[in-house]
Design a protein around this motif. Structure first.
Motif, short mmCIF file in Angstrom:
data_model
loop_
_atom_site.label_atom_id
_atom_site.label_comp_id
_atom_site.label_asym_id
_atom_site.label_seq_id
_atom_site.Cartn_x
_atom_site.Cartn_y
_atom_site.Cartn_z
N GLN A 27 0.87 -1.30 -0.04
CA GLN A 27 -0.03 -0.11 0.19
C GLN A 27 0.94 1.20 0.05
N ARG A 28 1.85 1.27 0.72
CA ARG A 28 3.02 2.24 0.89
C ARG A 28 3.60 2.71 -0.55
N LYS A 29 3.77 1.36 -1.17
CA LYS A 29 4.38 1.56 -2.79
C LYS A 29 3.47 2.36 -3.53
N ALA A 54 -6.28 -3.74 6.91
CA ALA A 54 -5.68 -4.88 6.80
C ALA A 54 -4.14 -4.48 6.80
N ALA A 55 -3.74 -3.33 6.29
CA ALA A 55 -2.27 -3.00 6.41
C ALA A 55 -1.95 -2.88 7.82
N ASN A 56 -2.81 -2.15 8.59
CA ASN A 56 -2.41 -1.66 9.96
C ASN A 56 -2.38 -2.95 10.72
N ALA A 100 4.11 -8.29 9.47
CA ALA A 100 5.40 -8.37 8.98
C ALA A 100 5.93 -6.79 9.64
N VAL A 101 4.73 -6.15 10.01
CA VAL A 101 5.17 -4.53 10.44
C VAL A 101 4.83 -4.38 12.04
#
Length: 405
Positions: free
Chosen positions: A56-58, A321-323, A327-328
């Protein structure tokens, strides 16, 4: 890449009603096994769901992905949004350099330094609203008593919008963020808001005040840098974005803390502003109220995680989902106010990162500890399973939060 599911799912995916603070359980599987996956929207359009934090950041800094709603293939998550926002030329739906031309006229109004200067006034508003809560008898619904009026009062004072009109624009906004409203209802609400702001801008052209809209009239409209219609569109955006997300973060954040009494007590009893600031970042990550995703359309073929996204195909970036990406974030399904969560993407990333992030952070850093200190016995007045969550809205939260003490 082969689809894991036999059928392409429909978006939005459903949450587990037993776990109202968790995103749809399918996101965990998709993030691990199929981070770039297909889904269908209400109109039959097939889009790509992006579930990993890094991906998402990409995309959010990749100029090959456009935020421009006028481009073919742009994904709308409801017919009402397509009927209203699809016709809007707000800067949040533009790409650079056009995007920057409009945004740059507002950035100085939302700097950390300028927002910090508002802290005493925000504290005063919070204390006044809590005074009213304490004066009430019986259970109080925290949404209309605190969560909604606080950011509304702040953004009204900042913009120069009369707070006495809050019932009108809050009702119009509730229509616009509903996933179930019809295109006709959304169009009517949008036109009413535009007419209202147009009349307000006209009044400030005659007699400017000491507020953001008046400054834009003097510095941008009069010299011809902005048209009156462009200013009205910007004012609608700032008014709605200035109160709706923060309101839901206040109520949902309080409810989440009430489910974690040890962390609530630590936040309540600490005099260190860094504790409140850190807790706010973790709540922003943990709750991710923007559960309808950020949308983009590819302008050329792009390879991502072994999958080719073709030019003209829409993508939906699932921030919730990203939050929760393992992996982070370690043990991402757990609320931990000590976590270093500032790299969440609840405010987006890149050139479209939320303009009002500093204002939202400041309001939350003040309201959470103040409420908990002044009402130390705060608790919900009904069981968690009876609280109505906003599954039907583009911004997640609760419709009501009855509390007592």
């Amino acid at each position: 890449m082969t689809d894991i599911a036999a059928e392409i799912p429909s978006f939005p995916l459903a949450r587990d009603p037993r776990c109202p603070f968790q995103p749809p359980p399918a996101y965990t599987r998709l993030r691990a096994e199929q981070p770039v996956s297909r889904a269908t929207l209400w109109n039959g359009q097939t889009v790509w769901l992006i579930t990993r934090h890094a991906d998402q950041r990409k995309i959010l800094i990749d100029p090959r992905f456009s935020a421009d709603t006028t481009r073919p293939g742009y994904p709308w998550v409801s017919p009402a949004q397509a009927a209203t926002l699809g016709k809007t030329r707000s800067f949040v739906f533009m790409d650079d350099p056009e995007h920057n031309r409009y945004r740059s006229k507002l950035t100085r109004e939302f700097t950390v330094r300028r927002i910090d200067a508002l802290r005493p006034r925000i504290q005063q508003i919070v204390d006044g609203l809590i005074d009213d809560i304490l004066a009430a008898e019986g259970p109080v619904d925290l949404v209309p008593a605190l969560a909604l009026p606080l950011p509304t009062l702040v953004i009204c004072e900042l913009l120069g919008v009369p707070y006495r009109d809050h019932a009108f624009f809050q009702q119009a906004n509730s229509v616009l963020v509903s996933r179930d409203c019809t295109p006709e209802q959304a169009k009517t609400a949008r036109l009413e808001l535009q007419d209202y702001l147009d009349s307000l801008v006209e009044a400030k052209e005659r007699e400017p005040g000491d507020d953001l809209i008046s400054r834009l009239v003097i510095e941008q409209v009069r010299p011809g840098h902005l048209t009156r219609a462009e200013l009205c569109s910007t004012a609608v955006l700032l008014l709605l974005a200035g109160h709706e997300p923060t309101s839901n973060m206040i109520s949902l954040g309080v409810l989440a803390l009430l489910q974690h009494p040890e962390q609530l007590a630590e936040l309540r009893d600490s005099d260190d502003p860094k504790v409140a600031a850190n807790a706010v970042e973790e709540l922003l990550r943990y709750l991710t109220i923007g559960h309808s995703g950020v949308r983009r359309v590819a302008m050329e073929d792009v390879e991502l995680n072994g999958q080719i996204i073709r030019a003209g195909e829409g993508v939906v970036l699932l921030g919730d989902a990203a939050n929760r990406d393992e992996a982070v974030f370690d043990d991402p399904g757990r609320l931990d106010i000590h976590r270093q969560a500032r790299h969440h993407i609840s405010f987006g990333h890149g050139i479209h990162q939320c303009l009002g992030a500093s204002l939202t952070r400041t309001e939350l850093q003040i309201v959470y500890p103040t409420l908990l200190r002044r009402i130390p016995g705060l608790r919900t007045a009904i069981p968690l399973e009876e609280i109505p969550f906003r599954h039907d809205m583009a911004i997640y939260g609760v419709h009501e939060l009855p509390v007592t003490w």
